[in-house]
Design a protein around this motif. Structure first.
Motif, PDB file in Angstrom:
ATOM      1  N   ILE A  31       7.037  57.384  24.001  1.00  0.00           N
ATOM      2  CA  ILE A  31       6.308  56.712  25.082  1.00  0.00           C
ATOM      3  C   ILE A  31       6.669  55.231  25.018  1.00  0.00           C
ATOM      4  O   ILE A  31       6.318  54.545  24.053  1.00  0.00           O
ATOM      5  CB  ILE A  31       4.780  56.888  24.945  1.00  0.00           C
ATOM      6  CG1 ILE A  31       4.402  58.362  25.047  1.00  0.00           C
ATOM      7  CG2 ILE A  31       4.056  56.061  26.006  1.00  0.00           C
ATOM      8  CD1 ILE A  31       2.919  58.640  24.823  1.00  0.00           C
ATOM      9  N   PHE A  33       5.829  51.743  26.164  1.00  0.00           N
ATOM     10  CA  PHE A  33       4.640  51.052  26.680  1.00  0.00           C
ATOM     11  C   PHE A  33       5.031  49.586  26.862  1.00  0.00           C
ATOM     12  O   PHE A  33       5.186  48.850  25.900  1.00  0.00           O
ATOM     13  CB  PHE A  33       3.501  51.212  25.677  1.00  0.00           C
ATOM     14  CG  PHE A  33       2.144  50.741  26.162  1.00  0.00           C
ATOM     15  CD1 PHE A  33       1.982  49.880  27.238  1.00  0.00           C
ATOM     16  CD2 PHE A  33       0.997  51.190  25.507  1.00  0.00           C
ATOM     17  CE1 PHE A  33       0.729  49.466  27.655  1.00  0.00           C
ATOM     18  CE2 PHE A  33      -0.271  50.774  25.906  1.00  0.00           C
ATOM     19  CZ  PHE A  33      -0.402  49.914  26.979  1.00  0.00           C
ATOM     20  N   GLN A  88       7.038  54.825  30.358  1.00  0.00           N
ATOM     21  CA  GLN A  88       6.042  55.871  30.559  1.00  0.00           C
ATOM     22  C   GLN A  88       4.618  55.323  30.694  1.00  0.00           C
ATOM     23  O   GLN A  88       3.755  55.981  31.257  1.00  0.00           O
ATOM     24  CB  GLN A  88       6.073  56.870  29.382  1.00  0.00           C
ATOM     25  CG  GLN A  88       7.303  57.751  29.347  1.00  0.00           C
ATOM     26  CD  GLN A  88       8.563  57.007  28.958  1.00  0.00           C
ATOM     27  OE1 GLN A  88       8.562  56.251  27.987  1.00  0.00           O
ATOM     28  NE2 GLN A  88       9.637  57.212  29.716  1.00  0.00           N
ATOM     29  N   MET A  89       4.383  54.118  30.180  1.00  0.00           N
ATOM     30  CA  MET A  89       3.011  53.591  30.161  1.00  0.00           C
ATOM     31  C   MET A  89       3.021  52.091  30.410  1.00  0.00           C
ATOM     32  O   MET A  89       3.881  51.373  29.892  1.00  0.00           O
ATOM     33  CB  MET A  89       2.348  53.908  28.816  1.00  0.00           C
ATOM     34  CG  MET A  89       0.887  53.519  28.712  1.00  0.00           C
ATOM     35  SD  MET A  89       0.105  54.080  27.154  1.00  0.00           S
ATOM     36  CE  MET A  89      -0.066  55.833  27.470  1.00  0.00           C
ATOM     37  N   VAL A 243       0.039  55.796  33.504  1.00  0.00           N
ATOM     38  CA  VAL A 243       1.204  56.526  33.015  1.00  0.00           C
ATOM     39  C   VAL A 243       1.941  57.159  34.187  1.00  0.00           C
ATOM     40  O   VAL A 243       1.366  57.369  35.266  1.00  0.00           O
ATOM     41  CB  VAL A 243       0.806  57.626  32.012  1.00  0.00           C
ATOM     42  CG1 VAL A 243       0.345  57.039  30.695  1.00  0.00           C
ATOM     43  CG2 VAL A 243      -0.257  58.556  32.588  1.00  0.00           C
ATOM     44  N   TRP A 248       3.233  62.620  32.061  1.00  0.00           N
ATOM     45  CA  TRP A 248       1.961  62.930  31.397  1.00  0.00           C
ATOM     46  C   TRP A 248       1.591  64.399  31.574  1.00  0.00           C
ATOM     47  O   TRP A 248       1.175  65.069  30.620  1.00  0.00           O
ATOM     48  CB  TRP A 248       0.872  62.035  31.950  1.00  0.00           C
ATOM     49  CG  TRP A 248      -0.383  62.011  31.134  1.00  0.00           C
ATOM     50  CD1 TRP A 248      -1.560  62.646  31.424  1.00  0.00           C
ATOM     51  CD2 TRP A 248      -0.612  61.315  29.905  1.00  0.00           C
ATOM     52  NE1 TRP A 248      -2.503  62.391  30.455  1.00  0.00           N
ATOM     53  CE2 TRP A 248      -1.933  61.570  29.506  1.00  0.00           C
ATOM     54  CE3 TRP A 248       0.186  60.495  29.107  1.00  0.00           C
ATOM     55  CZ2 TRP A 248      -2.490  61.042  28.350  1.00  0.00           C
ATOM     56  CZ3 TRP A 248      -0.355  59.969  27.948  1.00  0.00           C
ATOM     57  CH2 TRP A 248      -1.670  60.238  27.573  1.00  0.00           C
TER      58      TRP A 248
END
Length: 336
Positions: A31, A33, A88-89, A243, A248
């Motif tokens: 992930i 971020f 992704q985030m 997200v 997700w």
């Protein structure tokens, strides 16, 4: 047993053992971020705390790579990167959703709409906050949580105490029609700049001042190039942790459930640390001697609120009168 039979048996055993030794552990789910503020801000700390929880509780099945300080993307780039799956985030400020067509989030930008955290959390932790996050789903985005940063102060190179002091000041804002209205309501000239560009713009005089929670002001060293900081608490700055929806929903169910628990705990951590960090940042700004802190009297703050109520009236139709009125009902907002 004959040598030939022994060799045959050894080959059989080796063949049976081979899959066990050749199959490596599955690669962790990564992930990425990304965020635009410093690591030691409330958002930066909460992102790192989420990383810690996620990696511990999934026993390494998930790896969270946190990229602070616009290392990957600037303000205007990160949302597109999320939608494309390059990250992704994210945890963008709530003003960032209007350019996606979800203007209802600009209700959080209305000046003086929240007087304290209790009023705020009635919205962000209640059904209205959940309803707003749902509006992101058609954009390929899932909203997981709201994280506080804090209430904003004004900074400038001249004292800003009375409404008239704003007149003619070039003030940096995020890209938000509501914040544009806020600044114009008191006679200042709003200037939209990416967060990563603000320090230099203040240093060189491209803009005269800005608004920020104290933790952002201090960690970005803006107090070093601003002579005055007015303790106005006039507006809220918060984030929605979001997200990529496809990513997700494609996670194994057990992993997703675990990460949702991690996010719940990281949210409590984020909100607990926000006020503490802002109080400490203000103390550090004061101790530095680089900026003079200005306190407003109740009468002065009331005058700001009354003047800035124009931003509410000007944006009621844009945000949605029903959403604004729901927040008013929760907070008891009254301009007078």
């Amino acid at each position: 047993m004959k040598l030939k039979d022994c060799l045959k048996a050894l080959v059989t055993v080796a063949a049976l053992a081979l899959p066990m030794t050749a199959v490596a552990a599955p690669a962790p789910i990564v992930i990425k971020f990304s965020h635009v503020v410093a690591q030691h801000t409330p958002k930066g700390q909460a992102a790192d705390y989420f990383k810690k929880l996620a990696e511990e509780r999934t026993k390494g099945r998930v790896k969270v790579e946190v990229y602070p300080n616009s290392q990957l993307y600037k303000d205007k780039e990160e949302m597109e990167a999320l939608q494309l799956g390059a990250v992704q985030m994210l945890a963008p400020s709530l003003a960032k959703f209007a350019p996606l067509g979800v203007k209802e989030f600009e209700v959080f930008d209305l000046p003086f709409i929240f007087d304290n955290y209790q009023e705020l959390h009635k919205v962000t932790q209640g059904p209205l906050g959940a309803k707003l996050l749902k509006k992101l789903e058609p954009k390929g985005i899932l909203g997981l949580a709201y994280w506080d940063n804090g209430f904003k102060v004004m900074s400038a190179n001249k004292p800003i105490k009375n409404v008239a002091d704003f007149r003619g000041q070039k003030m940096r804002i995020q890209s938000s029609k509501v914040l544009d209205s806020e600044m114009r309501s008191v006679g200042s000239i709003p200037q939209v700049l990416a967060f990563s560009e603000v320090y230099q713009a203040l240093q060189t005089g491209v803009v005269d001042g800005t608004e920020n929670p104290p933790s952002n002001l201090y960690t970005q060293k803006m107090h070093e190039v601003q002579k005055y900081v007015t303790l106005s608490d006039h507006g809220y700055l918060g984030y929605a942790v979001i997200v990529n929806k496809k990513f997700w929903q494609g996670l194994p169910a057990d992993i997703r459930t675990t990460l949702e628990g991690c996010m719940k705990d990281a949210t409590k951590y984020a909100n607990d640390v926000a006020k503490k960090d802002n109080d400490e940042a203000l103390a550090a700004v004061k101790k530095s001697g680089r900026s003079q802190l200005i306190a407003l009297t109740p009468q002065e703050r009331a005058a700001w609120k009354k003047a800035m109520d124009k931003a509410h009236k000007d944006n009621m139709g844009r945000i949605g009168a029903d959403i604004v009125k729901e927040v008013y009902a929760a907070t008891g907002y009254n301009a007078n």
